[in-house]
Each structure stands twice: as structure tokens, then as C-alpha cells.
Design a protein around this motif. Sequence first.
Motif, PDB file in Angstrom:
ATOM      1  N   PRO A 146       0.813  -1.226   0.000  1.00 49.91           N
ATOM      2  CA  PRO A 146       0.000   0.000   0.000  1.00 49.91           C
ATOM      3  C   PRO A 146       0.849   1.280   0.000  1.00 49.91           C
ATOM      4  O   PRO A 146       0.539   2.243   0.702  1.00 49.91           O
ATOM      5  CB  PRO A 146      -0.794  -0.141   1.299  1.00 49.91           C
ATOM      6  CG  PRO A 146       0.122  -0.889   2.210  1.00 49.91           C
ATOM      7  CD  PRO A 146       0.859  -1.850   1.314  1.00 49.91           C
ATOM      8  N   PHE A 147       1.918   1.290  -0.783  1.00 53.15           N
ATOM      9  CA  PHE A 147       2.820   2.435  -0.850  1.00 53.15           C
ATOM     10  C   PHE A 147       3.133   2.733  -2.311  1.00 53.15           C
ATOM     11  O   PHE A 147       3.074   1.852  -3.157  1.00 53.15           O
ATOM     12  CB  PHE A 147       4.136   2.143  -0.106  1.00 53.15           C
ATOM     13  CG  PHE A 147       3.942   1.710   1.313  1.00 53.15           C
ATOM     14  CD1 PHE A 147       3.628   2.631   2.302  1.00 53.15           C
ATOM     15  CD2 PHE A 147       4.061   0.375   1.672  1.00 53.15           C
ATOM     16  CE1 PHE A 147       3.445   2.231   3.612  1.00 53.15           C
ATOM     17  CE2 PHE A 147       3.880  -0.043   2.976  1.00 53.15           C
ATOM     18  CZ  PHE A 147       3.567   0.892   3.956  1.00 53.15           C
ATOM     19  N   THR A 148       3.513   3.961  -2.570  1.00 57.56           N
ATOM     20  CA  THR A 148       3.919   4.317  -3.926  1.00 57.56           C
ATOM     21  C   THR A 148       5.341   3.822  -4.189  1.00 57.56           C
ATOM     22  O   THR A 148       6.089   3.527  -3.256  1.00 57.56           O
ATOM     23  CB  THR A 148       3.859   5.843  -4.136  1.00 57.56           C
ATOM     24  OG1 THR A 148       4.736   6.466  -3.205  1.00 57.56           O
ATOM     25  CG2 THR A 148       2.443   6.376  -3.959  1.00 57.56           C
ATOM     26  N   SER A 149       5.716   3.749  -5.454  1.00 59.58           N
ATOM     27  CA  SER A 149       7.069   3.341  -5.829  1.00 59.58           C
ATOM     28  C   SER A 149       8.100   4.284  -5.208  1.00 59.58           C
ATOM     29  O   SER A 149       7.832   5.476  -5.030  1.00 59.58           O
ATOM     30  CB  SER A 149       7.233   3.362  -7.342  1.00 59.58           C
ATOM     31  OG  SER A 149       6.414   2.387  -7.927  1.00 59.58           O
ATOM     32  N   ASN A 150       9.238   3.738  -4.891  1.00 56.72           N
ATOM     33  CA  ASN A 150      10.359   4.508  -4.335  1.00 56.72           C
ATOM     34  C   ASN A 150      10.031   5.170  -3.000  1.00 56.72           C
ATOM     35  O   ASN A 150      10.573   6.232  -2.685  1.00 56.72           O
ATOM     36  CB  ASN A 150      10.857   5.547  -5.345  1.00 56.72           C
ATOM     37  CG  ASN A 150      11.326   4.902  -6.623  1.00 56.72           C
ATOM     38  OD1 ASN A 150      12.051   3.911  -6.606  1.00 56.72           O
ATOM     39  ND2 ASN A 150      10.878   5.431  -7.747  1.00 56.72           N
ATOM     40  N   SER A 151       9.154   4.533  -2.216  1.00 55.31           N
ATOM     41  CA  SER A 151       8.804   5.075  -0.893  1.00 55.31           C
ATOM     42  C   SER A 151       9.867   4.806   0.153  1.00 55.31           C
ATOM     43  O   SER A 151       9.877   5.446   1.203  1.00 55.31           O
ATOM     44  CB  SER A 151       7.476   4.474  -0.400  1.00 55.31           C
ATOM     45  OG  SER A 151       6.417   4.852  -1.220  1.00 55.31           O
ATOM     46  N   PHE A 152      10.753   3.825  -0.106  1.00 56.08           N
ATOM     47  CA  PHE A 152      11.680   3.367   0.921  1.00 56.08           C
ATOM     48  C   PHE A 152      13.128   3.425   0.458  1.00 56.08           C
ATOM     49  O   PHE A 152      13.432   3.163  -0.694  1.00 56.08           O
ATOM     50  CB  PHE A 152      11.338   1.931   1.328  1.00 56.08           C
ATOM     51  CG  PHE A 152       9.933   1.790   1.812  1.00 56.08           C
ATOM     52  CD1 PHE A 152       9.573   2.242   3.065  1.00 56.08           C
ATOM     53  CD2 PHE A 152       8.967   1.247   1.001  1.00 56.08           C
ATOM     54  CE1 PHE A 152       8.268   2.142   3.510  1.00 56.08           C
ATOM     55  CE2 PHE A 152       7.663   1.136   1.427  1.00 56.08           C
ATOM     56  CZ  PHE A 152       7.309   1.585   2.697  1.00 56.08           C
ATOM     57  N   ASN A 153      13.994   3.732   1.403  1.00 57.30           N
ATOM     58  CA  ASN A 153      15.438   3.664   1.155  1.00 57.30           C
ATOM     59  C   ASN A 153      15.935   2.235   1.336  1.00 57.30           C
ATOM     60  O   ASN A 153      16.887   1.819   0.676  1.00 57.30           O
ATOM     61  CB  ASN A 153      16.192   4.567   2.130  1.00 57.30           C
ATOM     62  CG  ASN A 153      15.710   5.997   2.050  1.00 57.30           C
ATOM     63  OD1 ASN A 153      14.881   6.405   2.844  1.00 57.30           O
ATOM     64  ND2 ASN A 153      16.207   6.744   1.075  1.00 57.30           N
ATOM     65  N   VAL A 154      15.301   1.490   2.250  1.00 57.74           N
ATOM     66  CA  VAL A 154      15.697   0.116   2.568  1.00 57.74           C
ATOM     67  C   VAL A 154      14.453  -0.719   2.772  1.00 57.74           C
ATOM     68  O   VAL A 154      13.503  -0.288   3.425  1.00 57.74           O
ATOM     69  CB  VAL A 154      16.545   0.065   3.862  1.00 57.74           C
ATOM     70  CG1 VAL A 154      16.864  -1.355   4.264  1.00 57.74           C
ATOM     71  CG2 VAL A 154      17.825   0.876   3.706  1.00 57.74           C
ATOM     72  N   VAL A 155      14.457  -1.921   2.177  1.00 56.16           N
ATOM     73  CA  VAL A 155      13.399  -2.914   2.402  1.00 56.16           C
ATOM     74  C   VAL A 155      14.099  -4.214   2.798  1.00 56.16           C
ATOM     75  O   VAL A 155      15.059  -4.615   2.165  1.00 56.16           O
ATOM     76  CB  VAL A 155      12.547  -3.149   1.139  1.00 56.16           C
ATOM     77  CG1 VAL A 155      11.507  -4.230   1.376  1.00 56.16           C
ATOM     78  CG2 VAL A 155      11.876  -1.850   0.691  1.00 56.16           C
ATOM     79  N   TYR A 156      13.618  -4.847   3.874  1.00 53.51           N
ATOM     80  CA  TYR A 156      14.196  -6.114   4.290  1.00 53.51           C
ATOM     81  C   TYR A 156      13.096  -7.055   4.767  1.00 53.51           C
ATOM     82  O   TYR A 156      11.971  -6.620   5.037  1.00 53.51           O
ATOM     83  CB  TYR A 156      15.277  -5.940   5.367  1.00 53.51           C
ATOM     84  CG  TYR A 156      14.762  -5.354   6.654  1.00 53.51           C
ATOM     85  CD1 TYR A 156      14.207  -6.163   7.643  1.00 53.51           C
ATOM     86  CD2 TYR A 156      14.833  -3.985   6.894  1.00 53.51           C
ATOM     87  CE1 TYR A 156      13.734  -5.626   8.812  1.00 53.51           C
ATOM     88  CE2 TYR A 156      14.361  -3.439   8.063  1.00 53.51           C
ATOM     89  CZ  TYR A 156      13.819  -4.263   9.035  1.00 53.51           C
ATOM     90  OH  TYR A 156      13.343  -3.724  10.187  1.00 53.51           O
ATOM     91  N   SER A 157      13.432  -8.325   4.849  1.00 56.78           N
ATOM     92  CA  SER A 157      12.466  -9.317   5.313  1.00 56.78           C
ATOM     93  C   SER A 157      13.178 -10.504   5.940  1.00 56.78           C
ATOM     94  O   SER A 157      14.120 -11.033   5.373  1.00 56.78           O
ATOM     95  CB  SER A 157      11.614  -9.804   4.152  1.00 56.78           C
ATOM     96  OG  SER A 157      10.720 -10.812   4.596  1.00 56.78           O
ATOM     97  N   PHE A 158      12.727 -10.882   7.104  1.00 57.83           N
ATOM     98  CA  PHE A 158      13.118 -12.137   7.720  1.00 57.83           C
ATOM     99  C   PHE A 158      11.943 -13.095   7.686  1.00 57.83           C
ATOM    100  O   PHE A 158      12.036 -14.217   8.116  1.00 57.83           O
ATOM    101  CB  PHE A 158      13.550 -11.952   9.181  1.00 57.83           C
ATOM    102  CG  PHE A 158      14.946 -11.453   9.333  1.00 57.83           C
ATOM    103  CD1 PHE A 158      16.019 -12.279   9.070  1.00 57.83           C
ATOM    104  CD2 PHE A 158      15.192 -10.149   9.729  1.00 57.83           C
ATOM    105  CE1 PHE A 158      17.317 -11.836   9.205  1.00 57.83           C
ATOM    106  CE2 PHE A 158      16.483  -9.689   9.883  1.00 57.83           C
ATOM    107  CZ  PHE A 158      17.546 -10.529   9.617  1.00 57.83           C
ATOM    108  N   GLY A 159      10.768 -12.596   7.216  1.00 63.24           N
ATOM    109  CA  GLY A 159       9.530 -13.367   7.228  1.00 63.24           C
ATOM    110  C   GLY A 159       9.399 -14.330   6.105  1.00 63.24           C
ATOM    111  O   GLY A 159      10.114 -14.399   5.180  1.00 63.24           O
TER     112      GLY A 159
END
Length: 120
Positions: free
Chosen positions: A107-120
Motif C-alpha cells: 500500500p505504498f507508492t514506488s520509491n517510498s523506501f530507502n531500505v526494504v528487508y524481510s526475515f519473514g
Amino acid sequence: MTFKGKYYSKLFQDKQYLEFTRKQLFKNTEYFRQFSNFLSLKTNDTVCDLGCGTGFLDFELIGKFPTIKIFALDNDQDYIEYANKKLNSTELPRLNFQNHDLNNPLPFTSNSFNVVYSFG
């Protein structure tokens, strides 16, 4: 509270799960230091955690980097309720937990984040 999620949450009460998480993900402070250095977070970065669980990692990161903003998402409503309950007892306005089916578009626009991570 007993988690009703379909993954590890079925196996643990909340305190047991949190202790499990601490032992598995952060067996020592060196691991956390290496992980946080790997993220290369900068002042005012916006971060997204996909599959945040109870938010343990997010609370740790916001503690180390208080100027970042974290949006943490998880499919499991019980995890999100637990994280929000903990969040409500703190003053961390730059941390946000949301229930979201990660099989669907974010539910975010493109390029909303500097970092994306996942342990899930």
C-alpha cells in the motif's frame, strides 16, 4: 495472548516467541551490529520490514537509529496487535505496524523506501 498465525506463532506463547526470536536472530550483539551495518541506514531513511512478526527487530533498529522511519507489515493480525500494543506503551512515532497480506501489492507508492528487508 496466544498467537493464531500459521507459522511459528502456533508454537509459542508471546513471551516464549520473543525469547525464541532473540536467541535465533540475535544470538549476540555482534550479529545485530553486522545486520544494522549491512542495512547502511542514514539519518531520516524510510524503511520497510516485510513479515515483521511481533516487531522485535524494528524496535531494536529504531532504538539504534531514532531518526529513521519504519513501516512494518505482517500477514498475521495477532502479531500486529501485539506489536501495536507494545508500541502504544512507548513514544516512537516513527514506527508504524500494519496488517497486510504480503501476497498483494504493497500500500505504498514506488520509491517510498530507502531500505526494504524481510526475515519473514
